[in-house]
Design a protein around this motif. Structure first.
Motif, mmCIF file in Angstrom:
data_model
loop_
_atom_site.group_PDB
_atom_site.id
_atom_site.type_symbol
_atom_site.label_atom_id
_atom_site.label_comp_id
_atom_site.label_asym_id
_atom_site.label_seq_id
_atom_site.Cartn_x
_atom_site.Cartn_y
_atom_site.Cartn_z
ATOM 1 N N THR A 185 120.744 35.692 71.077
ATOM 2 C CA THR A 185 121.985 35.346 70.355
ATOM 3 C C THR A 185 122.235 36.179 69.100
ATOM 4 O O THR A 185 123.326 36.190 68.569
ATOM 5 C CB THR A 185 121.988 33.853 69.964
ATOM 6 O OG1 THR A 185 120.834 33.594 69.179
ATOM 7 C CG2 THR A 185 121.978 32.956 71.193
ATOM 8 N N GLU A 186 121.205 36.875 68.600
ATOM 9 C CA GLU A 186 121.413 37.601 67.345
ATOM 10 C C GLU A 186 121.500 39.120 67.553
ATOM 11 O O GLU A 186 121.457 39.889 66.581
ATOM 12 C CB GLU A 186 120.322 37.211 66.332
ATOM 13 C CG GLU A 186 120.419 35.717 65.993
ATOM 14 C CD GLU A 186 119.337 35.220 65.046
ATOM 15 O OE1 GLU A 186 118.982 35.960 64.122
ATOM 16 O OE2 GLU A 186 118.852 34.096 65.255
ATOM 17 N N GLY A 187 121.576 39.525 68.784
ATOM 18 C CA GLY A 187 121.865 40.922 69.113
ATOM 19 C C GLY A 187 120.793 41.941 68.746
ATOM 20 O O GLY A 187 121.070 43.125 68.618
ATOM 21 N N LYS A 188 119.552 41.491 68.587
ATOM 22 C CA LYS A 188 118.474 42.435 68.233
ATOM 23 C C LYS A 188 117.885 43.068 69.499
ATOM 24 O O LYS A 188 117.792 42.402 70.539
ATOM 25 C CB LYS A 188 117.352 41.685 67.514
ATOM 26 C CG LYS A 188 117.741 41.263 66.112
ATOM 27 C CD LYS A 188 117.586 42.412 65.198
ATOM 28 C CE LYS A 188 117.898 42.069 63.766
ATOM 29 N NZ LYS A 188 117.748 43.230 62.904
ATOM 30 N N THR A 189 117.488 44.312 69.380
ATOM 31 C CA THR A 189 116.780 44.939 70.500
ATOM 32 C C THR A 189 115.471 45.516 69.950
ATOM 33 O O THR A 189 115.435 46.032 68.827
ATOM 34 C CB THR A 189 117.601 46.099 71.115
ATOM 35 O OG1 THR A 189 118.001 46.971 70.068
ATOM 36 C CG2 THR A 189 118.812 45.596 71.865
#
Ligand code: NAD
Ligand code: FES
Length: 282
Positions: A185-189
């Motif tokens: 949900t927080e768009g981290k990769t």
């Protein structure tokens, strides 16, 4: 004899000791560990290195009493000395090797630190910071009072995410929930994860990162005796190979570790440890 320059409680029942050990401080690298022995007949205790100062010639160790020998260690005070401090042992973390720097710079790195396992994560994150790489870090603890090294991490990492099992500080829930939240949900990769803490935590971190194809390194802390690859006490299954954590590790590919077998082995001496601890407290 090795002199204790500073001894005290870091939090709850977690202890910190700064030990004068110039030779170890000169040569150690992140990921390595030491074996300490209190006296001539003392048990050998493997402990991860939390920090080192090459100029001052000191090593900082952080530990939690889990048996009679580690409990005896908590009785030592600033100014006391103990018998043996052997190290640096094990292989340094590959992430913190000069020759891998170019590759490491290309990666987005996530460290997952659980409980007392937060201590050995620190030298790795610090080393990367000193080489221009700021990794993200998740620290998990049971409750607010057991969160350790927050300020030290704040100074050397990218984003710091703190979570407590009971929600008393930072986020709420276990470290695996934070990994899920960050990547879904927080768009981290992330291209690389290092998870260090209790085996059960490392097992579930690996199950989580596997879902998202994030290669994950764990630091194994099985029972050790000699620490030099001679006794076989520290064997772990990595894929279909038997490895010795003390000389082949302690870091391994977490997705290849047989955690269930490792946890079974770790529990083997619990009754004996309990008896020794009760005897000490009599
Ligand atoms: P803990 O039980 O408080 O757990 C720390 C965090 O791990 C928790 O807050 C939670 O976020 C996570 N966690 C625990 N169980 C989990 C699960 N089932 N699923 C997902 N996440 C989970 O930790 P503690 O009491 O500080 O740990 C002590 C243990 O850590 C000892 O067994 C010690 O041997 C081990 N340890 C390991 C290393 C290492 O190098 N791997 C170093 C130091 C200590
Ligand atoms: Fe003996 Fe590793 S502790 S082989």
């Amino acid at each position: 004899m090795y002199k204790i320059l500073k001894a005290g409680k870091l939090a709850g029942n977690i202890y910190e000791m700064v030990v004068e050990a110039p030779r170890v401080a000169k040569h150690c690298l992140p990921g390595q560990f030491v074996i300490v022995k209190m006296d001539e007949v003392g048990e050998r205790i493997p402990l991860t290195i939390c920090d080192y100062d090459r100029e001052a010639g000191t090593i900082t160790i952080v530990f939690q009493p889990i048996g009679a020998s580690t409990e005896k260690f908590t009785y030592l005070k600033t100014g006391d000395s103990f018998r043996d401090f052997v190290g640096p042992l094990g292989r340094p973390s590959e992430l913190c090797e000069e020759e891998n720097l170019e590759e490491t710079r290309k990666k987005k790195i996530l460290f997952v630190a659980g409980g007392v396992g937060t201590a050995p994560v620190y030298p790795q994150v610090k080393w990367l910071h000193e080489h221009g790489i700021d990794a993200d870090v998740i620290i998990g603890a049971k409750t607010k009072e057991l969160v350790i090294l927050e300020d030290k991490f704040q100074a050397v990492c990218g984003n710091l995410y703190i979570t407590t099992d009971d929600g008393s500080y930072g986020r709420s829930g276990m470290v695996t929930k934070v990994i899920e939240d960050l990547v879904t949900t927080e768009g981290k990769t992330y291209d690389h994860c290092v998870a260090i803490g209790p085996m059960i935590m490392m097992k579930f971190c690996c199950l989580t990162t596997k879902k998202y194809n994030i290669p994950t390194i764990v630091s194994m802390n099985p029972i050790m005796v000699d620490g030099t690859g001679m006794c076989g006490a520290c064997r772990v299954m990595v894929g279909d190979e038997v490895k010795f954590a003390c000389v082949d590790g302690p870091e391994f590919d977490g997705h290849a570790i047989d955690f269930d077998a490792a946890m079974k082995r770790q529990a083997m001496y619990k009754t004996e440890e309990g008896r020794a601890l009760l005897k000490l407290r009599e």
